[in-house]
Design a protein around this motif. Structure first.
Motif, PDB file in Angstrom:
ATOM      1  N   LEU A   1      34.557  40.027  54.260  1.00  0.00           N
ATOM      2  CA  LEU A   1      34.061  40.690  53.051  1.00  0.00           C
ATOM      3  C   LEU A   1      32.675  41.297  53.285  1.00  0.00           C
TER       4      LEU A   1
ATOM      5  N   TRP B   1      34.025  42.544  39.187  1.00  0.00           N
ATOM      6  CA  TRP B   1      33.975  41.520  40.221  1.00  0.00           C
ATOM      7  C   TRP B   1      34.731  40.255  39.822  1.00  0.00           C
ATOM      8  N   LYS B   2      34.835  39.999  38.518  1.00  0.00           N
ATOM      9  CA  LYS B   2      35.581  38.824  38.057  1.00  0.00           C
ATOM     10  C   LYS B   2      37.049  38.956  38.439  1.00  0.00           C
ATOM     11  N   ARG B   3      37.595  40.158  38.244  1.00  0.00           N
ATOM     12  CA  ARG B   3      38.993  40.408  38.609  1.00  0.00           C
ATOM     13  C   ARG B   3      39.172  40.350  40.123  1.00  0.00           C
ATOM     14  N   ILE B   4      38.203  40.876  40.858  1.00  0.00           N
ATOM     15  CA  ILE B   4      38.265  40.850  42.325  1.00  0.00           C
ATOM     16  C   ILE B   4      38.275  39.408  42.829  1.00  0.00           C
ATOM     17  N   THR B   5      37.425  38.559  42.225  1.00  0.00           N
ATOM     18  CA  THR B   5      37.340  37.152  42.641  1.00  0.00           C
ATOM     19  C   THR B   5      38.670  36.434  42.436  1.00  0.00           C
ATOM     20  N   TRP B   6      39.314  36.705  41.305  1.00  0.00           N
ATOM     21  CA  TRP B   6      40.612  36.079  41.043  1.00  0.00           C
ATOM     22  C   TRP B   6      41.661  36.536  42.052  1.00  0.00           C
ATOM     23  N   LYS B   7      41.666  37.798  42.378  1.00  0.00           N
ATOM     24  CA  LYS B   7      42.619  38.319  43.357  1.00  0.00           C
ATOM     25  C   LYS B   7      42.422  37.662  44.721  1.00  0.00           C
ATOM     26  N   ILE B   8      41.162  37.540  45.119  1.00  0.00           N
ATOM     27  CA  ILE B   8      40.864  36.924  46.413  1.00  0.00           C
ATOM     28  C   ILE B   8      41.263  35.448  46.411  1.00  0.00           C
ATOM     29  N   PHE B   9      41.048  34.760  45.281  1.00  0.00           N
ATOM     30  CA  PHE B   9      41.439  33.349  45.182  1.00  0.00           C
ATOM     31  C   PHE B   9      42.956  33.190  45.313  1.00  0.00           C
TER      32      PHE B   9
ATOM     33  N   PHE C   1      36.348  47.511  45.421  1.00  0.00           N
ATOM     34  CA  PHE C   1      35.125  46.746  45.192  1.00  0.00           C
ATOM     35  C   PHE C   1      34.198  47.396  44.168  1.00  0.00           C
TER      36      PHE C   1
END
Length: 354
Positions: A142, A77-85, A73
């Motif tokens: 989260l 955060w953009k990469r984290i959001t894609w991974k979570i999606f 984390f």
């Protein structure tokens, strides 16, 4: 410990899924129904709820382990959001793949024959239904994850600060013995040719003093009474050097004897008073030590004849040591003050009572 493997979180996660599905499946179907339901139908609704909850718990547990292991984390955060999606989409597919065979098995076990045939539209609706519940779980997870990570970071920071303080205190303690020994050995060297017996007595007292300082080097506080024994020994050493030029007085509050103070801090005050006060006076002078309890603080005061004067060759190591140790141990709750008052130098330490 990772959040996904935390026992409290695992129990919370399982109970949470059971409550979610009870509130949206078995609860409305059983308790809001206007007709009397057959036993096998009630049993099916409950087993349906449990089966959906267990499957959801299993998938969320696997995903939570993945998030713990693979998602940092602190990254973008953009990469984290894609991974979570992507994870979210995979979970939907897995849920849809496993839930219908499981429910068919539950229906066979309960011998419940439903009048409603679940078509394609119903199954698509079920996907959105589970997606909504999973979004709720993901938000909760989260939130807990970020809080858990912040708490872990704060704990590590506190541990680092504690280790740094211990390291700094050990460094400061390491300065005491060499500083004290240097002055004492110089005094003994001066006595060797003048008076061997006095030099021998001084070595004995020095040995006792060093034994005390070494045994107390691994602690950050000792009782005032123990410190005073060491001070008396140090004064005995000093009187061999100063003879009649040194007068020492004590005014000790008996209630203060059991209070905790940093080891050798009074000795350093006395040493400073002798080195920068009495030694500069031809006729010598008086060193007075007093301790009093004022409210929630212990006040230690050392007064010596003389004036405040800074020597060019003085490193003021003792005074710097005192200030740093007080700051590390007590922060702003402790104070150290050095002032001149009517041909006297007054050193005052105030320590909070713990």
């Amino acid at each position: 410990m990772k959040l996904s493997l935390n026992k409290s979180y695992i129990v919370f996660n399982l109970i949470g899924w059971l409550l979610l599905f009870t509130a949206t499946l078995a609860g409305p179907k059983i308790f809001l129904s206007e007709e009397v339901l057959a036993n096998e139908r009630v049993l099916y609704y409950w087993l349906e709820t449990v089966a959906c909850a267990v499957l959801a718990f299993t998938l969320s547990f696997i995903i939570s382990i993945f998030i713990d292991d693979k998602i940092n984390f602190n990254n973008n955060w953009k990469r984290i959001t894609w991974k979570i999606f992507i994870i979210f989409s995979i979970v939907q597919a897995l849920y849809t793949l496993f839930i219908w065979p499981i429910l068919d098995f539950v229906q066979e076990c309960t011998k419940y024959e439903s009048d409603v045939v679940m078509g394609l539209v119903g199954k698509i609706y079920n996907v959105f239904y589970f997606a909504t519940l999973f979004v709720i779980w993901l938000f909760v997870f989260l939130t807990i994850k970020i809080f858990h990570q912040l708490k872990t970071v704060q704990l590590k920071k506190l541990q680092l600060e504690t280790n740094l303080k211990e390291s700094q205190l050990n460094t400061l303690k390491g300065q005491i013995n060499p500083h004290f020994m240097f002055n004492s050995l110089n005094n003994i060297r001066g006595l060797m040719l003048e008076d061997v017996d006095k030099a021998r007595n001084m070595l004995t007292s020095l040995s006792e003093t060093l034994r005390y300082s070494l045994t107390k080097s691994d602690v950050n506080s000792i009782s005032l009474e123990d410190e005073l024994e060491m001070v008396e020994n140090y004064i005995a050493i000093s009187k061999i050097q100063f003879e009649n030029r040194l007068q020492f007085e004590t005014h000790i509050d008996q209630e203060s004897l059991s209070k905790q103070i940093p080891p050798m801090i009074i000795q350093m005050l006395i040493e400073n008073a002798l080195k920068h006060g009495i030694s500069n006076l031809k006729n010598g002078g008086i060193v007075s030590l007093s301790t009093t309890i004022k409210g929630t603080q212990l006040q230690i005061e050392v007064i010596n004849s003389g004036t405040l004067q800074k020597s060019k060759n003085s490193t003021q190591l003792g005074l710097k040591n005192i200030k740093k140790r007080l700051a590390l141990l007590y922060g702003e709750a402790a104070t150290f003050n050095l002032r001149e008052n009517k041909n006297q130098v007054v050193a005052t330490i105030k320590i909070p009572l713990i």
